[in-house]
Design a protein around this motif. Structure first.
Motif, mmCIF file in Angstrom:
data_model
loop_
_atom_site.group_PDB
_atom_site.id
_atom_site.type_symbol
_atom_site.label_atom_id
_atom_site.label_comp_id
_atom_site.label_asym_id
_atom_site.label_seq_id
_atom_site.Cartn_x
_atom_site.Cartn_y
_atom_site.Cartn_z
ATOM 1 N N THR A 20 2.690 -0.553 2.064
ATOM 2 C CA THR A 20 3.795 -0.910 1.176
ATOM 3 C C THR A 20 4.191 -2.377 1.314
ATOM 4 O OG1 THR A 20 4.661 1.341 1.172
ATOM 5 C CG2 THR A 20 6.219 -0.411 0.670
ATOM 6 N N TYR A 21 4.143 -2.907 2.531
ATOM 7 C CA TYR A 21 4.620 -4.277 2.785
ATOM 8 C C TYR A 21 3.454 -5.261 2.917
ATOM 9 C CZ TYR A 21 8.902 -1.711 3.790
ATOM 10 O OH TYR A 21 10.000 -0.882 3.700
ATOM 11 N N GLU A 22 2.374 -5.031 2.207
ATOM 12 C CA GLU A 22 1.163 -5.833 2.379
ATOM 13 C C GLU A 22 1.384 -7.326 2.200
ATOM 14 O OE1 GLU A 22 -1.804 -5.300 -0.699
ATOM 15 O OE2 GLU A 22 -0.307 -4.553 -2.102
ATOM 16 N N TYR A 23 2.313 -7.747 1.337
ATOM 17 C CA TYR A 23 2.522 -9.170 1.076
ATOM 18 C C TYR A 23 3.537 -9.804 2.026
ATOM 19 C CZ TYR A 23 0.090 -8.260 -3.336
ATOM 20 O OH TYR A 23 -0.836 -7.911 -4.294
ATOM 21 N N PHE A 24 4.228 -8.994 2.824
ATOM 22 C CA PHE A 24 5.314 -9.501 3.652
ATOM 23 C C PHE A 24 4.805 -9.811 5.060
ATOM 24 C CE2 PHE A 24 7.258 -7.289 0.205
ATOM 25 C CZ PHE A 24 8.431 -7.975 -0.064
ATOM 26 N N THR A 25 4.203 -10.985 5.225
ATOM 27 C CA THR A 25 3.737 -11.431 6.531
ATOM 28 C C THR A 25 4.178 -12.877 6.755
ATOM 29 O OG1 THR A 25 1.596 -12.106 5.609
ATOM 30 C CG2 THR A 25 1.743 -9.888 6.548
ATOM 31 N N TYR A 26 4.320 -13.261 8.035
ATOM 32 C CA TYR A 26 4.898 -14.557 8.374
ATOM 33 C C TYR A 26 4.132 -15.214 9.516
ATOM 34 C CZ TYR A 26 8.584 -11.766 6.191
ATOM 35 O OH TYR A 26 9.271 -10.928 5.358
ATOM 36 N N HIS B 3 -2.223 -9.487 6.821
ATOM 37 C CA HIS B 3 -2.385 -8.061 6.552
ATOM 38 C C HIS B 3 -3.854 -7.737 6.324
ATOM 39 C CE1 HIS B 3 -2.228 -4.174 4.632
ATOM 40 N NE2 HIS B 3 -2.792 -4.674 3.552
ATOM 41 N N VAL B 4 -4.313 -6.657 6.932
ATOM 42 C CA VAL B 4 -5.685 -6.195 6.762
ATOM 43 C C VAL B 4 -5.655 -4.767 6.246
ATOM 44 C CG1 VAL B 4 -7.847 -5.647 7.945
ATOM 45 C CG2 VAL B 4 -6.527 -7.662 8.625
ATOM 46 N N THR B 5 -6.361 -4.515 5.160
ATOM 47 C CA THR B 5 -6.489 -3.151 4.677
ATOM 48 C C THR B 5 -7.732 -2.499 5.257
ATOM 49 O OG1 THR B 5 -6.809 -1.732 2.744
ATOM 50 C CG2 THR B 5 -7.628 -4.005 2.580
ATOM 51 N N PRO B 6 -7.623 -1.291 5.774
ATOM 52 C CA PRO B 6 -8.810 -0.595 6.279
ATOM 53 C C PRO B 6 -9.871 -0.384 5.206
ATOM 54 C CG PRO B 6 -6.822 0.453 7.101
ATOM 55 C CD PRO B 6 -6.389 -0.545 6.063
ATOM 56 N N LEU B 7 -9.490 -0.474 3.941
ATOM 57 C CA LEU B 7 -10.467 -0.317 2.866
ATOM 58 C C LEU B 7 -11.529 -1.410 2.894
ATOM 59 C CD1 LEU B 7 -8.086 0.597 -0.086
ATOM 60 C CD2 LEU B 7 -9.816 2.076 0.911
ATOM 61 N N ALA B 8 -11.217 -2.524 3.564
ATOM 62 C CA ALA B 8 -12.171 -3.623 3.610
ATOM 63 C C ALA B 8 -13.262 -3.404 4.659
ATOM 64 C CB ALA B 8 -11.440 -4.932 3.905
ATOM 65 N N PHE B 9 -13.091 -2.401 5.515
ATOM 66 C CA PHE B 9 -14.081 -2.167 6.564
ATOM 67 C C PHE B 9 -15.318 -1.491 5.980
ATOM 68 C CE2 PHE B 9 -10.144 -1.554 9.416
ATOM 69 C CZ PHE B 9 -10.038 -2.932 9.587
ATOM 70 N N GLU B 10 -16.439 -1.794 6.565
ATOM 71 C CA GLU B 10 -17.706 -1.226 6.099
ATOM 72 C C GLU B 10 -17.702 0.297 6.259
ATOM 73 O OE1 GLU B 10 -22.540 -1.844 6.795
ATOM 74 O OE2 GLU B 10 -21.068 -2.926 8.029
ATOM 75 N N ASP B 11 -18.148 0.982 5.216
ATOM 76 C CA ASP B 11 -18.275 2.440 5.210
ATOM 77 C C ASP B 11 -16.952 3.160 5.414
ATOM 78 O OD1 ASP B 11 -21.060 2.234 4.866
ATOM 79 O OD2 ASP B 11 -21.361 2.060 7.038
ATOM 80 N N ALA B 12 -15.827 2.519 5.021
ATOM 81 C CA ALA B 12 -14.510 3.143 5.203
ATOM 82 C C ALA B 12 -14.076 3.963 3.996
ATOM 83 C CB ALA B 12 -13.456 2.070 5.481
ATOM 84 N N GLU B 13 -14.743 3.804 2.872
ATOM 85 C CA GLU B 13 -14.196 4.362 1.632
ATOM 86 C C GLU B 13 -14.173 5.890 1.589
ATOM 87 O OE1 GLU B 13 -18.579 3.372 0.614
ATOM 88 O OE2 GLU B 13 -16.957 2.581 1.860
#
Length: 310
Positions: free
Chosen positions: A122-128, A133-143
């Motif tokens: 939910t807070y993916e854009y809120f970093t300082y 922020h890293v989404t697990p969807l970007a990991f290989e074979d995670a889908e």
């Protein structure tokens, strides 16, 4: 239906509702009554309630002193009844941003045990301060075992519009759509049109607001740093929360009541988030800087007065 491009490894999900309702739908799609879901403490209380509503069991695993995942402890908590591990990064209630290494390890555990990684982003854009922020969807074979949940409430100011979305494995689409059809709260068409437009603009819309939050966050952390003998504040690199460890011999609700009565400031007791001890969550979101300055000043003064009275 609205959708959003994700990393090439991910398969697109379908339109969902708000983050909490989307999470409830994903939970019912992957778990039956009596199954276990792992939450990291302190957890977001709506997640625990969703698990209870599904007649499943919450298995809590504490995070470390900086509210980062303890991967070996998570691995030890997995049982034959485990159906999913839930992560929230950036985190509510702590503001912690989980490292890529920790998320990768958790995602790999899910693949190894044939369970799902439910990732609340939910807070993916809120970093300082350079946090990412890293989404697990970007990991290989995670889908095939990853469910990512997003809400427009925070990043795009759609609070109460009840709209968000999930990115899910293709094998879950039929089950999730059946569940969604039975949920009475749904976003009207005008909200969906606005959401689609917001997603087309993307992060550029959110950046100025996040920059403003960064200034407010600095104000909050600077004020709290003035009472290190009373509170310990693991650095919150995301969202708009701080989760304080208060070094006072009080129950958290007792402390909250004293702060309301004697300092005129409201916070949420930490045990609401499944953690023992005297903790408080404060939120500096959706407030003008002057209001935050007034509120955090009252909080610091109130904590000093309570400490002096004990």
């Amino acid at each position: 239906r609205t959708s959003r491009p994700r990393p090439s490894a991910a398969r697109p999900g379908r339109r969902g509702t708000s983050g909490s309702l989307g999470g409830r739908g994903s939970l019912r799609a992957v778990a039956d009554a009596g199954d276990e879901i792992i939450l990291l403490t302190p957890y977001y209380f709506n997640h625990e309630m969703a698990i209870a509503m599904a007649n499943c069991h919450t298995v809590v695993v504490p995070t470390d002193e900086n509210y980062q995942p303890d991967v070996p402890a998570i691995a030890s908590a997995i049982s034959p009844k485990t159906k999913a591990i839930v992560t929230v990064s950036p985190n509510n209630p702590t503001g912690a941003v989980y490292s890529e290494e920790a998320l990768q390890a958790i995602n790999s555990l899910c693949a190894e045990h044939s369970i799902y990684h439910i990732s609340d982003e939910t807070y993916e854009y809120f970093t300082y301060d350079g946090a990412r922020h890293v989404t697990p969807l970007a990991f290989e074979d995670a889908e095939d075992h990853t469910i990512s949940i997003y809400s427009l409430s925070k990043a795009y100011g759609f609070a109460s519009w009840r709209i968000g979305y999930m990115v899910i494995p293709e094998t879950l689409i039929s089950a999730v759509e059946k569940i969604q059809d039975t949920i009475l709260i749904c976003p009207p068409v005008v909200s969906q049109v606005a959401a689609e437009a917001a997603l087309e603009v993307g992060r550029a819309y959110c950046t100025p607001y996040v920059e403003a939050y960064a200034q407010v966050r600095k104000l909050v952390l600077d004020e709290l740093a003035s009472i290190p003998d009373i509170v310990n504040v693991p650095r919150p690199d995301g969202a708009f929360y701080c989760f304080l460890k208060v070094n006072l011999p009080l129950a958290p609700m007792d402390l909250c009541q004293r702060l309301i009565e004697h300092a005129g400031v409201a916070v949420i007791p930490g045990d609401t988030f499944g953690i023992d001890g005297c903790y408080l969550r404060i939120s500096y979101g959706a407030l003008e800087q002057a209001d935050v300055s007034e509120g955090i000043g009252r909080l610091v003064t109130g904590l000093q007065k309570v400490a002096a009275s004990l």
